[in-house]
Design a protein around this motif. Structure first.
Motif, mmCIF file in Angstrom:
data_model
loop_
_atom_site.group_PDB
_atom_site.id
_atom_site.type_symbol
_atom_site.label_atom_id
_atom_site.label_comp_id
_atom_site.label_asym_id
_atom_site.label_seq_id
_atom_site.Cartn_x
_atom_site.Cartn_y
_atom_site.Cartn_z
ATOM 1 N N GLN A 44 -4.525 12.016 11.024
ATOM 2 C CA GLN A 44 -3.677 11.885 10.485
ATOM 3 C C GLN A 44 -4.229 10.794 9.570
ATOM 4 O O GLN A 44 -4.146 9.746 10.220
ATOM 5 C CB GLN A 44 -2.097 11.585 10.524
ATOM 6 C CG GLN A 44 -1.939 12.861 11.129
ATOM 7 C CD GLN A 44 0.192 13.294 10.989
ATOM 8 O OE1 GLN A 44 0.688 12.343 11.890
ATOM 9 N NE2 GLN A 44 0.029 14.525 11.488
ATOM 10 N N THR A 45 -3.570 10.260 8.520
ATOM 11 C CA THR A 45 -4.022 8.949 7.570
ATOM 12 C C THR A 45 -2.882 7.550 8.460
ATOM 13 O O THR A 45 -2.074 8.355 9.018
ATOM 14 C CB THR A 45 -3.080 8.937 6.741
ATOM 15 O OG1 THR A 45 -4.213 9.907 5.248
ATOM 16 C CG2 THR A 45 -3.847 7.791 5.809
ATOM 17 N N CYS A 115 1.820 -1.770 -1.543
ATOM 18 C CA CYS A 115 2.541 -0.663 -1.947
ATOM 19 C C CYS A 115 2.500 -0.561 -3.394
ATOM 20 O O CYS A 115 2.772 0.388 -3.902
ATOM 21 C CB CYS A 115 2.986 0.387 -1.727
ATOM 22 S SG CYS A 115 2.169 0.792 0.571
ATOM 23 N N PRO A 141 6.028 8.855 -3.721
ATOM 24 C CA PRO A 141 4.852 8.814 -1.860
ATOM 25 C C PRO A 141 4.328 7.218 -2.218
ATOM 26 O O PRO A 141 4.648 6.931 -0.631
ATOM 27 C CB PRO A 141 3.525 9.582 -2.696
ATOM 28 C CG PRO A 141 3.788 10.506 -3.824
ATOM 29 C CD PRO A 141 4.440 9.618 -4.774
ATOM 30 N N ASN A 142 4.277 6.153 -2.572
ATOM 31 C CA ASN A 142 4.603 5.469 -1.957
ATOM 32 C C ASN A 142 5.412 4.417 -1.427
ATOM 33 O O ASN A 142 5.247 3.651 -1.022
ATOM 34 C CB ASN A 142 3.741 3.660 -3.550
ATOM 35 C CG ASN A 142 1.870 4.422 -3.680
ATOM 36 O OD1 ASN A 142 1.702 4.810 -2.605
ATOM 37 N ND2 ASN A 142 1.355 3.890 -4.667
ATOM 38 N N LYS A 145 5.824 5.451 2.098
ATOM 39 C CA LYS A 145 4.890 4.442 2.578
ATOM 40 C C LYS A 145 5.744 4.007 3.140
ATOM 41 O O LYS A 145 5.730 3.519 4.638
ATOM 42 C CB LYS A 145 3.642 5.172 1.999
ATOM 43 C CG LYS A 145 3.063 4.543 2.859
ATOM 44 C CD LYS A 145 1.549 4.477 1.897
ATOM 45 C CE LYS A 145 0.910 3.411 3.297
ATOM 46 N NZ LYS A 145 -1.036 3.555 2.769
ATOM 47 N N GLU A 168 6.578 13.834 -1.897
ATOM 48 C CA GLU A 168 5.545 14.977 -2.495
ATOM 49 C C GLU A 168 4.665 15.030 -1.142
ATOM 50 O O GLU A 168 5.178 14.269 0.056
ATOM 51 C CB GLU A 168 4.189 14.372 -3.347
ATOM 52 C CG GLU A 168 5.290 14.853 -4.718
ATOM 53 C CD GLU A 168 4.028 14.250 -6.032
ATOM 54 O OE1 GLU A 168 2.941 13.812 -5.389
ATOM 55 O OE2 GLU A 168 4.272 14.548 -7.084
ATOM 56 N N HIS A 170 1.934 13.208 0.616
ATOM 57 C CA HIS A 170 1.634 12.366 0.517
ATOM 58 C C HIS A 170 2.878 11.589 0.753
ATOM 59 O O HIS A 170 2.881 10.585 2.507
ATOM 60 C CB HIS A 170 0.903 11.371 -0.402
ATOM 61 C CG HIS A 170 0.084 9.852 -0.267
ATOM 62 N ND1 HIS A 170 -0.926 9.924 0.614
ATOM 63 C CD2 HIS A 170 0.498 8.579 -0.452
ATOM 64 C CE1 HIS A 170 -1.134 8.781 1.092
ATOM 65 N NE2 HIS A 170 -0.232 8.284 -0.015
ATOM 66 N N VAL A 173 3.871 12.789 5.119
ATOM 67 C CA VAL A 173 3.202 13.141 5.816
ATOM 68 C C VAL A 173 3.452 11.038 6.443
ATOM 69 O O VAL A 173 3.493 10.897 8.139
ATOM 70 C CB VAL A 173 1.763 13.064 5.332
ATOM 71 C CG1 VAL A 173 0.897 12.245 6.346
ATOM 72 C CG2 VAL A 173 1.154 13.518 5.018
#
Length: 464
Positions: A44-45, A115, A141-142, A145, A168, A170, A173
């Motif tokens: 994974q990232t 981000c 997404p950002n 994160k 979403e 991204h 995750v």
């Protein structure tokens, strides 16, 4: 009193015996970065966390909150007495809470700058709250994160609600990575985030293979999951032993997902609540879903409203109700059930002694079908334990009302129904007649005491 070399200072119940441990903690804190407690999966990232400011004051605040024990050394040569923990405990806890909040704010702001997103004021105002509720802020997404960075290090958060933020796949995750590291989150609501099929696959793998055993409630409504995506969730349900509630309403599950969910629930004994309402599980698929539920022994609340059970699914409900000993609440509303389906359903209810709540409104039932189900409460041979029976928007007639009145005389039950139609065999109203003595034209009293009907006179009045 103790010597200078043996000075021991207790803060929040922790004791440090010499200066060497403090120096070691300070040297460890000078890495100027906060790292996750365990190594992330290489497939994974990785979720990075930016470095904190390099000034001495903020580094010391960080090491006091991240080290396993918080301590200070009293360097005052004149004061050699041990600090009283009981007197300073409350003040130190408040100070520690403020310092932790500052660290989490700083981490979040740095991640937002990295981000290129705007920090959410709701989080900055209360970063140390046990519930993280950020609804409809359009994080993206950002944004998800950036929020995952402080969440990874916060072991006080138990409730995470980020409904309607379009994170979403991204953003999902990074959020799941933080939850896997956090190990304190028990409730997660990620509804309305446009996760789609790829998100379903990621969630399925997370629930199947993650070592996180603290997550108990997972809500995933309105995420555009397709019929084929139900396979990922069904496989996860079979092996996951920590989840107690799963909500997958308002999606597109249908003919493929129905039997798969039924098979998964038959193999799971820890799940207590399953909500698959507002989907497209119909006819044969619905029948297979209900049929396989007979082997489930742990489910207490099942919501399959707004699907399309029809007669096929209703026929399989009868053996389910006769054998199931765990269901407490069942929602069958908006499922195209007819009056003919109510008779076998009533027989199944008469054999079930655990179901407390049944919602069966907004179907094709008339007063005839509602009365048939009501009979399961009236039959003296019945063991039915219903306490709430919801016929929402189902019109009933006067015989239904009289029947319900007789049932309520012997047991306490809450029955909800629609309008009462003034049809059927109503109770006879009491009539009161006022007899009026009348005289004939010859001014004589009528011997039978009955009024004579003549034109232009009204000699009898009836009150209803």
């Amino acid at each position: 009193m103790t010597s200078k070399s043996e000075t021991r200072v207790a803060i929040l119940g922790q004791e440090i015996s010499d200066r060497s441990s403090i120096l070691g903690a300070r040297s460890a804190g000078r890495s100027r970065a906060v790292l996750s407690r365990t190594k992330l999966d290489s497939r994974q990232t990785d979720l990075y966390i930016t470095e904190l400011p390099r000034n001495q004051r903020e580094e010391e605040a960080l090491e006091r909150n991240s080290s396993p024990s918080d301590s200070v050394i009293n360097n005052n040569d004149d004061d050699e007495e041990e600090i009283d923990v009981n007197n300073n405990d409350t003040e130190e806890k408040k100070k520690k809470s403020v310092e932790r909040s500052d660290v989490k704010k700083e981490i979040y702001k740095r991640e937002c700058a990295r981000c290129n997103v705007v920090p959410v004021g709701a989080y900055l105002r209360a970063p140390s709250n046990g519930s993280l509720v950020i609804r409809h802020y359009n994080l993206g997404p950002n944004g998800a994160k950036a929020l995952s960075a402080p969440l990874m290090l916060d072991d006080t958060v138990t409730h995470v609600d980020i409904v309607g933020n379009a994170i979403e796949v991204h953003g999902l995750v990074f959020l799941l990575q933080a939850i896997a590291e956090n190990r304190s989150v028990r409730h997660l609501d990620i509804s309305d985030n446009n996760l789609a099929s790829t998100g379903a696959k990621v969630l399925g793998e997370f629930l199947s293979h993650s070592k996180n055993t603290t997550l108990e409630h997972l809500i995933m409504s309105e995420n555009c999951f397709k019929d084929e995506d139900g396979i990922h969730f069904s496989e996860a349900i079979q092996v996951n032993k920590s989840l107690k509630e799963i909500v997958l309403s308002h999606n597109l599950f249908g003919d493929v997902s129905g039997p798969a969910f039924g098979k998964a629930l038959a193999m799971n004994s820890t799940l207590e609540t399953f909500d698959i309402s507002w989907n497209q599980i119909r006819k044969k698929s619905a029948a297979l879903f209900v049929k396989r539920l007979k082997d489930n022994v742990g489910l207490t609340k099942l919501n399959i409203g707004f699907n399309g059970l029809g007669s096929e699914g209703a026929s399989e409900l009868v053996p389910l109700l006769k054998t199931n000993n765990s269901l407490v609440e069942l929602d069958l509303s908006h499922n195209r059930l007819k009056d003919l389906d109510s008779v076998p359903l009533a027989k199944g209810l008469a054999k079930n002694n655990t179901l407390k709540v049944l919602r069966i409104g907004d179907n094709l039932l008339t007063s005839v079908g509602a009365t048939a189900i009501l009979h399961s409460l009236y039959d003296p041979r019945s063991v039915c334990a219903l306490e709430t029976l919801d016929f929402h928007n189902t019109s009933v007639d006067l015989p239904f009302e009289r029947y319900l009145k007789e049932i309520r005389a012997t047991r306490d039950v809450n029955v909800i129904h629609g309008k009462v139609m003034m049809v059927g065999d109503p109770p006879q109203p009491t009539k009161t007649y006022i007899r009026v003595k009348t005289r004939d034209r010859n001014n004589t009293v009528n011997p039978t005491n009955k009024p004579e009907v003549t034109s232009g006179t009204n000699t009898m009045t009836a009150r209803r």
